[in-house]
Scaffold this motif. Structure first.
Motif, PDB file in Angstrom:
ATOM      1  N   ARG A 198      56.740  36.932 -14.651  1.00 25.66           N
ATOM      2  CA  ARG A 198      56.796  38.397 -14.741  1.00 25.66           C
ATOM      3  C   ARG A 198      58.086  38.955 -14.150  1.00 25.66           C
ATOM      4  N   LEU A 199      58.512  38.462 -12.988  1.00 23.12           N
ATOM      5  CA  LEU A 199      59.721  38.990 -12.364  1.00 23.12           C
ATOM      6  C   LEU A 199      60.929  38.797 -13.273  1.00 23.12           C
ATOM      7  N   LYS A 200      61.055  37.621 -13.853  1.00 20.45           N
ATOM      8  CA  LYS A 200      62.161  37.358 -14.779  1.00 20.45           C
ATOM      9  C   LYS A 200      62.063  38.277 -15.998  1.00 20.45           C
ATOM     10  N   LEU A 201      60.867  38.421 -16.541  1.00 22.58           N
ATOM     11  CA  LEU A 201      60.662  39.305 -17.682  1.00 22.58           C
ATOM     12  C   LEU A 201      61.095  40.728 -17.365  1.00 22.58           C
ATOM     13  N   MET A 202      60.695  41.225 -16.203  1.00 23.88           N
ATOM     14  CA  MET A 202      61.033  42.602 -15.834  1.00 23.88           C
ATOM     15  C   MET A 202      62.542  42.795 -15.707  1.00 23.88           C
TER      16      MET A 202
ATOM     17  N   ASN B 152      70.694  35.416 -24.224  1.00 21.69           N
ATOM     18  CA  ASN B 152      71.750  34.401 -24.236  1.00 21.69           C
ATOM     19  C   ASN B 152      72.568  34.390 -22.949  1.00 21.69           C
ATOM     20  N   LYS B 153      72.799  35.549 -22.370  1.00 21.71           N
ATOM     21  CA  LYS B 153      73.636  35.638 -21.171  1.00 21.71           C
ATOM     22  C   LYS B 153      72.851  35.396 -19.879  1.00 21.71           C
ATOM     23  N   PHE B 154      71.590  35.818 -19.834  1.00 22.60           N
ATOM     24  CA  PHE B 154      70.837  35.783 -18.577  1.00 22.60           C
ATOM     25  C   PHE B 154      69.549  34.953 -18.632  1.00 22.60           C
ATOM     26  N   GLY B 155      69.155  34.500 -19.808  1.00 18.44           N
ATOM     27  CA  GLY B 155      67.886  33.796 -19.964  1.00 18.44           C
ATOM     28  C   GLY B 155      67.753  32.498 -19.189  1.00 18.44           C
ATOM     29  N   LYS B 156      68.869  31.882 -18.843  1.00 16.14           N
ATOM     30  CA  LYS B 156      68.819  30.617 -18.095  1.00 16.14           C
ATOM     31  C   LYS B 156      68.662  30.836 -16.586  1.00 16.14           C
ATOM     32  N   LEU B 157      68.891  32.061 -16.128  1.00 19.48           N
ATOM     33  CA  LEU B 157      68.760  32.347 -14.693  1.00 19.48           C
ATOM     34  C   LEU B 157      67.292  32.417 -14.303  1.00 19.48           C
TER      35      LEU B 157
END
Length: 188
Positions: free
Chosen positions: A26-30, A108-113
């Protein structure tokens, strides 16, 4: 379910379906939703979700999206603890081409974080920094209304030079302000 809720449902599905095992924290999704809305506003002068933003200890968050992500939506996505699993495909028909372009860019830019790197990253932006002292104090409330105008202040615009220019930012802020002025007049 109204159009705003359908968009939120589908942006949740978009990012969950992009994730390993169709599951996202959830945190990543937000944070990915916040970045998508923020960058879309910066480039095109409007939010994707038209949600209200709050500054919380873990960074800025779209309030209705947060509320919806806390509960399973049968046959759409399931929620177990802090993980959200997509149960069906994302429906792009609720989004404009520019919405989809920015959502793809953000993934693409932040999904791996991971969630915590994204949280820490969100703490560099003015919509959170405005309330930093209060949010870090145990004696203050832990939720504040974001000043949407803060979204137009980017700490490092060069980081987004592959999608956003200073001119884009200036024009989108003007468009946003004109739209808001017209809306205010219509409500009066």
């Amino acid at each position: 379910m109204n159009i705003q809720e359908k968009k939120i449902e589908n942006i949740i599905l978009y990012f969950a379906n992009q994730s390993k095992n169709n599951t996202i924290e959830r945190l990543k999704l937000m944070k990915l939703i916040w970045l998508s809305d923020r960058l879309h506003l910066n480039k095109y002068g409007r939010l994707i979700l038209k949600d209200r933003y709050k500054a919380l200890p873990n960074g800025p968050v779209a309030s209705l999206a947060l509320k919806m992500s806390n509960h399973t939506l049968p046959n759409t996505y399931s929620v177990k603890g802090y993980k959200i699993k997509a149960l069906k495909d994302f429906d792009s028909s609720f989004f404009s081409k520019s919405d989809l372009k920015i959502m793809e860019y953000v993934w693409n830019k932040f999904g791996k974080l991971n969630s915590f790197k994204l949280r820490d990253y969100s703490h560099l932006f003015p919509e959170w920094l405005r309330f930093k002292q209060e949010l870090e104090s145990s004696f203050s409330p832990n939720c504040y209304d974001v000043v949407i105008q803060d979204f137009f202040n980017i700490p490092n615009i060069e980081e987004f030079s592959d999608i956003l220019s200073a001119e884009d930012l200036e024009l989108s802020e003007k468009d946003f302000n004109i739209h808001n002025s017209i809306q205010s007049l219509l409500r009066a």
